[in-house]
Write an enzyme that holds these catalytic residues in place. Structure first.
Site, PDB file in Angstrom:
ATOM      1  N   LYS A   1       8.250   9.947   1.253  1.00  0.00           N
ATOM      2  CA  LYS A   1       8.699   9.168   2.402  1.00  0.00           C
ATOM      3  C   LYS A   1       8.990  10.087   3.586  1.00  0.00           C
ATOM      4  O   LYS A   1       9.203  11.289   3.422  1.00  0.00           O
ATOM      5  CB  LYS A   1       9.982   8.403   2.044  1.00  0.00           C
ATOM      6  CG  LYS A   1       9.836   7.340   0.975  1.00  0.00           C
ATOM      7  CD  LYS A   1      11.186   6.688   0.690  1.00  0.00           C
ATOM      8  CE  LYS A   1      11.107   5.656  -0.403  1.00  0.00           C
ATOM      9  NZ  LYS A   1      10.360   4.451   0.000  1.00  0.00           N
TER      10      LYS A   1
ATOM     11  N   ARG B   1       7.915  -1.121  -9.403  1.00  0.00           N
ATOM     12  CA  ARG B   1       7.202  -2.083 -10.246  1.00  0.00           C
ATOM     13  C   ARG B   1       6.786  -1.464 -11.577  1.00  0.00           C
ATOM     14  O   ARG B   1       6.604  -2.178 -12.570  1.00  0.00           O
ATOM     15  CB  ARG B   1       5.989  -2.635  -9.486  1.00  0.00           C
ATOM     16  CG  ARG B   1       4.901  -1.631  -9.193  1.00  0.00           C
ATOM     17  CD  ARG B   1       3.971  -2.074  -8.077  1.00  0.00           C
ATOM     18  NE  ARG B   1       4.688  -2.087  -6.790  1.00  0.00           N
ATOM     19  CZ  ARG B   1       4.128  -2.451  -5.641  1.00  0.00           C
ATOM     20  NH1 ARG B   1       2.864  -2.843  -5.613  1.00  0.00           N
ATOM     21  NH2 ARG B   1       4.820  -2.425  -4.523  1.00  0.00           N
TER      22      ARG B   1
END
Length: 508
Positions: free
Chosen positions: A286, A360
């Site tokens: 990020k 996920r």
């Protein structure tokens, strides 16, 4: 109490909980909170003893409501104005129109408590909430709002976290108020616990210490068992997703399983929470600006693990199994790579499209394992996608389900709890975006429809026939703006109240 002691002698900072009482009057309070309501004839004060109002008006030389409006008061929900009150302080808080609903009462009580806390000036105050609560349910709702409004981020300093408010008293003579007050206390404690976990810095809260803190939270609860799988146990069990995500960190991953199984329960609710204790993005790292708040990426696990503690303390007659899928997503020589193929708990092979789509992956292992508990309803909850925030903003969570029955059940619970969800679809076109040329499925795809794509991926790991709901709480789980109503800055504990309400609905 300065913190929750965990296995390695680190203390996680916690926020002290105020005492909670119910009384017929506000005697002894340092601050009294009452309501400003828009009636048919204009604004009116709701709550307060008539004799006290009369004496105050004689002192002010004008009707109390006029004094409040001149001082900047309003009937707008959550607005506050502070007035002198018999040597102490009166907080008048806007409640909206006459006949306002429960969530308006909860928000008003929370706003009043925050305003009262600002009056502490280093000392702990006794606060009375006198807002005309005439039913036991209103007592509970006002108590929830006031307690949640008292919360502030725990500090890590040489001085202790002394509460600005030591006692909250709900003024009411409603019958049956004390049991409802106890429900409010239990629920608020669970939300506080979730907030404490989310607010803890990632160098203090990582998979091992998070798991230890969960064990402390669930310690000595009747009908509750806690199992923690460490890295070796995860390997033996075949939890390839959790191991892949956590493989780049010095802090090895964990899977926490908490089961509440009261005697005689006939229905089972499974809860699965994403617990990425810090998300750097991994090798798909990020930006600095987007990384700073990523201690909050375990908000889903915080919600399910806090909620099951409340469900057990309330003694609800429903079996609940909660899974916290805990890992730290870090870049290193041992970290997973884009294009890696991972074998999941249920044997599904997954091509990794992006190491920053890690939530996920851990959730898929948790869902597959939770299905083995044969639940009637399974709910997963996570700070999963920025796409959901783009679609729904910072105050509304997304919900995607296996069908209308699951959606209605979840949305009914969220409405009763006062948490805002909005249903999104999972379309066949979105599912096609998960195609992989080399594995059973790819973990990520196009940016468009990203929230739905993530839900479609997760649904692959839910046994057909089980009612399922996916809750994407990326927006409301963490408040980067200013505090409002009963919502503090940083961790909000969003989702806890809905999950507890869902369990209550299933318990009947």
């Amino acid at each position: 109490m300065r913190g929750i002691l965990v296995a390695n002698s680190t203390q996680l900072p916690i926020r002290p909980r105020p005492d909670l009482k119910v009384s017929r009057n506000a005697n002894g309070a340092d601050v009294v909170i009452a309501g400003l309501v828009e009636g048919s004839q204009g604004p009116t004060v709701q709550g307060l003893a008539p004799r006290a109002v009369k004496e105050a008006e004689e002192t002010f030389g004008a009707p109390l409501v006029e004094v409040a409006i001149r001082a900047g008061g309003s009937t707008k929900i959550g607005s506050t104005v502070v007035l002198p009150w018999f040597g102490n302080s009166l907080v008048l808080v806007g409640c909206g129109a006459e006949g306002f609903d429960g969530e308006s009462l909860r928000k008003a009580a929370g706003s009043g408590a925050r305003a009262a806390a600002d009056l502490s000036h280093g000392s702990s105050l006794k606060v009375a909430v006198d807002m005309g609560t005439v039913s036991a349910e209103q007592v509970r709702i006002a108590a929830e709002g006031a307690l949640l409004g008292c919360y502030k981020v725990p500090t890590i300093t040489a001085t202790s976290n002394e509460p600005e408010i030591s006692t909250v008293t709900i003024v009411s003579n409603a019958r049956g108020a004390k049991p409802e007050l106890n429900k409010a206390r239990i629920l608020a404690d669970a939300v506080y616990t979730a907030r404490d976990w989310v607010d803890a810095p990632a160098n203090l809260l990582y998979p091992k210490t998070f798991a230890a803190s969960v064990q402390s939270w669930c310690n000595n609860l009747s009908d509750v068992t806690v199992d923690v799988l460490d890295e070796k146990a995860l390997g033996r069990g075949g939890f390839g997703g959790i191991l892949a995500v956590g493989g780049g960190s010095a802090h090895s991953p964990r899977l926490v399983r908490v089961e509440y199984a009261p005697e005689g329960s006939t229905t089972t609710l499974a809860l699965v929470g994403k617990g990425i204790t810090f998300d750097s993005g991994g090798l798909n790292i990020k930006t600095a600006a987007n990384m700073y708040t990523m201690k909050c990426d375990m908000g889903g696990a915080a919600a399910v693990l806090a909620a099951i503690g409340a469900i057990a303390r309330l003694g609800l007659n429903v079996r609940v199994v909660a899974y916290g899928c805990l890992a730290e997503n870090m870049p290193s020589g041992s970290g997973w790579r884009p294009s890696d193929v991972v074998t999941m708990y249920d044997g599904t092979t997954v091509e990794n499209g992006n190491s920053d789509a890690e939530g996920r992956i851990v959730m898929a292992d948790g869902l597959a394992r939770a299905c083995e508990d044969n639940p009637d309803f399974i709910v997963d909850i996570s700070t999963l996608t920025g796409a959901c925030m783009v679609a729904l903003g910072n105050h509304t969570a997304g919900v995607m389900t296996s069908g209308a029955q699951a959606a209605d059940t979840l949305l009914d619970a969220s409405e009763a709890a006062g948490e805002d969800f909005w249903e999104l679809p999972i379309t066949d076109e979105v599912r096609e975006g998960l195609h992989s040329d080399i594995a059973d499925v790819k973990s990520s795809g196009a940016r468009e429809g990203g929230a739905m794509l993530a839900a479609a991926f997760l649904q692959r790991f839910v046994t057909p026939g089980i009612d399922w709901a996916h809750l994407d709480i990326a927006g409301p789980a963490y408040n980067e703006a200013s505090a409002h109503d009963y919502t503090p800055i940083q961790g909000t504990g969003f989702g806890v109240r809905t999950l507890v309400q869902l369990a209550a609905h299933m318990a009947g």
